[in-house]
Each structure stands twice: as C-alpha cells, then as structure tokens.
Design an enzyme around this catalytic site. Structure first.
Site, PDB file in Angstrom:
ATOM      1  N   GLY A 184      63.482 -65.521  64.973  1.00  0.00           N
ATOM      2  CA  GLY A 184      64.639 -64.953  64.282  1.00  0.00           C
ATOM      3  C   GLY A 184      65.329 -63.898  65.115  1.00  0.00           C
ATOM      4  O   GLY A 184      65.913 -62.936  64.588  1.00  0.00           O
ATOM      5  N   ALA A 185      65.305 -64.077  66.441  1.00  0.00           N
ATOM      6  CA  ALA A 185      65.775 -63.030  67.351  1.00  0.00           C
ATOM      7  C   ALA A 185      67.270 -62.784  67.284  1.00  0.00           C
ATOM      8  O   ALA A 185      67.748 -61.746  67.746  1.00  0.00           O
ATOM      9  CB  ALA A 185      65.374 -63.373  68.786  1.00  0.00           C
TER      10      ALA A 185
ATOM     11  N   PHE B 140      69.553 -59.913  62.067  1.00  0.00           N
ATOM     12  CA  PHE B 140      69.793 -58.478  61.958  1.00  0.00           C
ATOM     13  C   PHE B 140      68.597 -57.680  62.489  1.00  0.00           C
ATOM     14  O   PHE B 140      68.707 -56.930  63.468  1.00  0.00           O
ATOM     15  CB  PHE B 140      70.081 -58.145  60.494  1.00  0.00           C
ATOM     16  CG  PHE B 140      70.373 -56.697  60.206  1.00  0.00           C
ATOM     17  CD1 PHE B 140      71.106 -55.921  61.087  1.00  0.00           C
ATOM     18  CD2 PHE B 140      69.913 -56.110  59.029  1.00  0.00           C
ATOM     19  CE1 PHE B 140      71.382 -54.583  60.813  1.00  0.00           C
ATOM     20  CE2 PHE B 140      70.191 -54.788  58.743  1.00  0.00           C
ATOM     21  CZ  PHE B 140      70.909 -54.023  59.632  1.00  0.00           C
ATOM     22  N   ILE B 141      67.430 -57.842  61.871  1.00  0.00           N
ATOM     23  CA  ILE B 141      66.247 -57.117  62.331  1.00  0.00           C
ATOM     24  C   ILE B 141      65.744 -57.713  63.638  1.00  0.00           C
ATOM     25  O   ILE B 141      65.351 -56.989  64.562  1.00  0.00           O
ATOM     26  CB  ILE B 141      65.143 -57.131  61.259  1.00  0.00           C
ATOM     27  CG1 ILE B 141      65.589 -56.359  60.012  1.00  0.00           C
ATOM     28  CG2 ILE B 141      63.852 -56.521  61.800  1.00  0.00           C
ATOM     29  CD1 ILE B 141      64.552 -56.346  58.890  1.00  0.00           C
ATOM     30  N   GLY B 142      65.762 -59.047  63.751  1.00  0.00           N
ATOM     31  CA  GLY B 142      65.247 -59.696  64.946  1.00  0.00           C
ATOM     32  C   GLY B 142      65.947 -59.252  66.213  1.00  0.00           C
ATOM     33  O   GLY B 142      65.310 -59.022  67.253  1.00  0.00           O
TER      34      GLY B 142
ATOM     35  N   ASP C  26      63.115 -75.143  64.994  1.00  0.00           N
ATOM     36  CA  ASP C  26      62.970 -74.925  63.556  1.00  0.00           C
ATOM     37  C   ASP C  26      61.559 -74.446  63.263  1.00  0.00           C
ATOM     38  O   ASP C  26      60.580 -75.058  63.712  1.00  0.00           O
ATOM     39  CB  ASP C  26      63.249 -76.241  62.808  1.00  0.00           C
ATOM     40  CG  ASP C  26      63.456 -76.034  61.322  1.00  0.00           C
ATOM     41  OD1 ASP C  26      62.723 -75.212  60.726  1.00  0.00           O
ATOM     42  OD2 ASP C  26      64.346 -76.691  60.755  1.00  0.00           O
TER      43      ASP C  26
ATOM     44  N   VAL D 147      59.642 -62.356  62.965  1.00  0.00           N
ATOM     45  CA  VAL D 147      60.648 -61.671  62.147  1.00  0.00           C
ATOM     46  C   VAL D 147      61.428 -62.654  61.275  1.00  0.00           C
ATOM     47  O   VAL D 147      61.903 -62.298  60.194  1.00  0.00           O
ATOM     48  CB  VAL D 147      61.627 -60.892  63.053  1.00  0.00           C
ATOM     49  CG1 VAL D 147      62.595 -60.058  62.216  1.00  0.00           C
ATOM     50  CG2 VAL D 147      60.868 -59.993  64.030  1.00  0.00           C
TER      51      VAL D 147
ATOM     52  N   LYS E 111      57.679 -64.586  50.066  1.00  0.00           N
ATOM     53  CA  LYS E 111      57.162 -63.597  51.005  1.00  0.00           C
ATOM     54  C   LYS E 111      55.788 -63.081  50.560  1.00  0.00           C
ATOM     55  O   LYS E 111      54.932 -62.758  51.403  1.00  0.00           O
ATOM     56  CB  LYS E 111      58.148 -62.434  51.146  1.00  0.00           C
ATOM     57  CG  LYS E 111      59.450 -62.795  51.840  1.00  0.00           C
ATOM     58  CD  LYS E 111      59.247 -63.157  53.297  1.00  0.00           C
ATOM     59  CE  LYS E 111      59.041 -61.953  54.170  1.00  0.00           C
ATOM     60  NZ  LYS E 111      58.961 -62.306  55.624  1.00  0.00           N
TER      61      LYS E 111
ATOM     62  N   PRO F 241      59.561 -53.494  56.028  1.00  0.00           N
ATOM     63  CA  PRO F 241      60.796 -52.709  56.009  1.00  0.00           C
ATOM     64  C   PRO F 241      61.300 -52.495  54.581  1.00  0.00           C
ATOM     65  O   PRO F 241      61.058 -53.318  53.684  1.00  0.00           O
ATOM     66  CB  PRO F 241      61.776 -53.582  56.808  1.00  0.00           C
ATOM     67  CG  PRO F 241      60.920 -54.526  57.592  1.00  0.00           C
ATOM     68  CD  PRO F 241      59.713 -54.763  56.742  1.00  0.00           C
TER      69      PRO F 241
END
Length: 346
Positions: free
Chosen positions: A10-11, A14-16, A54, A74, A147, A169
């Site tokens: 997930g780079a 947003f966080i990634g 994927d 992430v 999650k 987070p």
C-alpha cells in the site's frame, strides 16, 4: 533500521507513502507494492522499486517480498461502505494472511502490521489504551470487523514465532491524502462549507508523518506480538472545527446536531443511496456511528517504549488544509475566502 531492502504494501496510499518517505529518509531501500491501476502520484520523485500486484494473490505477494529483510504491511481497504461487503474480508483478512504466509516463507526479520484503533474498546471516563478490548457487537461496519479479524491473524502468527509488531493509528491527517480517507474528508467538508454543524464526539488527531515515524520506531524498538497506539491529541470535534476556522479564517460551524438526528440521516442515506441506488452514501451509517462516540485514546505505551513523540494536532490540521487547497479539493469560491492564519507561515 537494516540497510537491506524493505517492502511496503500500500505504498502509494496516504499512510503507506508517508512510511515510504520515512524509510527513505533513514537511508533504506524500499520496494513499493501497489495494487493494479493504483494512483501512484504519492511515489513520484521517490527512489523506490515499484512492484504491482494484488494482495489477494499469494504468488504476487511472495514475488514482491523476495529478497526483503523487513515488511511494513500498511495496505488495507479503508472506507465505510462498499456494494459487496465481502471485499473488506478479501483484502483486509485474506490479504493479511498472504503477507504473513509470505513472510514466513521468505524468512523476513521483522513485520510491522498497520491495524487501527477501531479494533479497541471505547471507555466513557478515560481514553482507551491497547488493553481495552471491544464488545464485538459495537464493531460497526465491515471495515472495523475485518480489521479485528485480521489483527487476530497477526497475533496468531506472532504466537507461532513470526517476528511481527502491530501499530494502531488514530486519526491521521496531513499531506498526500488523495482519496481522501474518511479522516481527511472531515477537513475537505469543512473547507467546502458542507459542514453546517457538529456532533458531540472526541477525535484523536495525529500528523500522518508522525504515524509513519511511529512505524519505523515500532520496527526498531517494538516487542514482538505487542501493539502500539500511534496518536497525538484528543480533541472534541467542535474544537477541531474551531482550529480549522482559526487557521483559514473561514466561519466556524455553530449548530450542534443531536446524536439521534445524525444517526437518522445516516440511516436514510445508507438505505436510499447505498442499498437502493448502489452508490456511496453521502453519510455512511458506520461513519455516523463513529462520529457519535467518544474516540479518545492514550498513546503513552508508544511514547514510553518506542520514544514516540508526535507534534501538536494543529500542525496536522494545518498541513492537511493547505494540501487540500493547493491540490484542488476545495471549490474556487471557497479558496478565495481563505486567509491563512497559521503561526508557522502555512
């Protein structure tokens, strides 16, 4: 931090992307694992090796992880509604299983898993910490539930010997939130004048770059199988809006919206737009339920054990607001009305 190659799933998100920037700043080599057709503008100009695949494809995950010493998982489906809720479990649970399985096969030295404070129980009289477990009946929506399940897969893997650390987070804000995420959408709605009122809730606001730094600290100093809340300041929503008004010179919403009215509007939106018209609800029911609870959190474990030291929430709000304005998320007539008043020169 090892100088070998590291994988960030997930780079481009947003966080990634913030985690990727933090790792690069530490001199690390990064492989950025991004989904097909992802918006990769957050990686523009960064010295990374981009691998497309994927999370639901175990072979693709193994190929991306091959040769990496550590993994930052992430990637997740973070939203409050989807036409088919099973996609949350396909991505957030099965995708995590694939990452954990590949980590075992590839013999990585460390896995940092990005969870969420949404899996924790909420307390009325004090901020919640990592030991507050929820009433599962209060895990509203497929995002939180998936999650929660994925987190238990991670804990099981840790018990079986995989060197994995969890971070949770709170409500990150800051630059490069292109979606925007549900957290950032609050700022966008305020800037566009689409938030006439507020509900009685508390939010823990943290700068996304501090969340990213917390990931690095968890990698270097975190205990295997232990989770760490990455937050900053607990603020009533009314105060968040007051800060945004002070930063921008835009009017502060004054109308207090009762909880029952907020939930009723969300139920109608979810029923008509979501179930009948099969499109994203304007007011997702899960978001309304979250917005009518007190989401205060205690990040003292991360501060004590990791040396985590986040900046004030006002800086996160200022950086987020400026980025949304500069990147076209705010209507022209509203942008013209903004008079920046941030003491840092934002």
């Amino acid at each position: 931090m090892p100088r070998g190659r590291l994988l960030v799933t997930g780079a481009s998100g947003f966080i990634g992307s913030a985690v990727t920037r933090a790792l690069l700043a530490d001199g690390c080599s990064v492989t950025a694992f991004v989904e097909p057709h992802a918006d990769t503008r957050n990686l523009d100009g960064l010295d990374v090796s981009v691998v497309t695949g994927d999370l639901r494809d175990p072979a693709a995950v193994r190929r991306a992880m091959s040769g990496c010493r550590s993994v930052f998982h992430v990637a997740a489906l973070y939203r409050f509604w989807a036409p088919d809720p099973t996609v949350f479990y396909d991505v957030n649970v099965n995708g995590t299983r694939n990452v954990l399985g590949a980590a075992r096969e590839c013999g990585v030295e460390r896995v940092v898993y990005t969870s969420t404070v949404g899996t924790l129980g909420l307390r009325d009289r004090r901020p919640s910490n990592e030991q507050d477990y929820p009433d599962v009946g209060h895990l509203f929506g497929s995002y939180k539930r998936s999650k929660y399940v994925a987190e238990h897969e991670v804990l099981r893997a840790a018990a079986q010997g995989l060197p994995v650390v969890l971070v949770q987070p709170t409500m990150p804000m800051g630059p490069c939130d292109r979606a925007p995420t549900p957290s950032g959408r609050l700022v966008v709605e305020f800037l566009n004048g689409r938030m006439p009122g507020y509900v009685d809730t508390t939010l823990n606001v943290v700068h996304v770059d501090d969340v990213a730094r917390g990931h690095v600290l968890a990698h270097d100093r975190g205990r295997v199988g232990r989770s760490y809340i990455l937050g900053a300041e607990n603020l009533p929503l009314q105060q968040v809006l007051a800060v945004l008004a002070s930063l921008t010179g835009l009017p502060e919403p004054r109308l207090h919206v009762p909880r029952a009215l907020s939930l009723a509007a969300a139920w109608l939106s979810d029923t008509i737009e979501g179930k009948m018209l099969r499109r994203d609800p304007t007011v997702p029911l899960e978001a309304a339920r979250m917005s009518t609870t007190q989401m205060a959190f205690d990040d003292s474990r991360a501060r004590t054990e990791l040396g985590y030291a986040p900046r004030p929430a006002v800086e996160a709000l200022a950086d987020a607001a400026r980025w949304y304005v500069d990147n076209g998320y705010v209507k022209a007539e509203r942008s013209k009305r903004i008079q920046w008043r941030d003491d840092r020169g934002c």
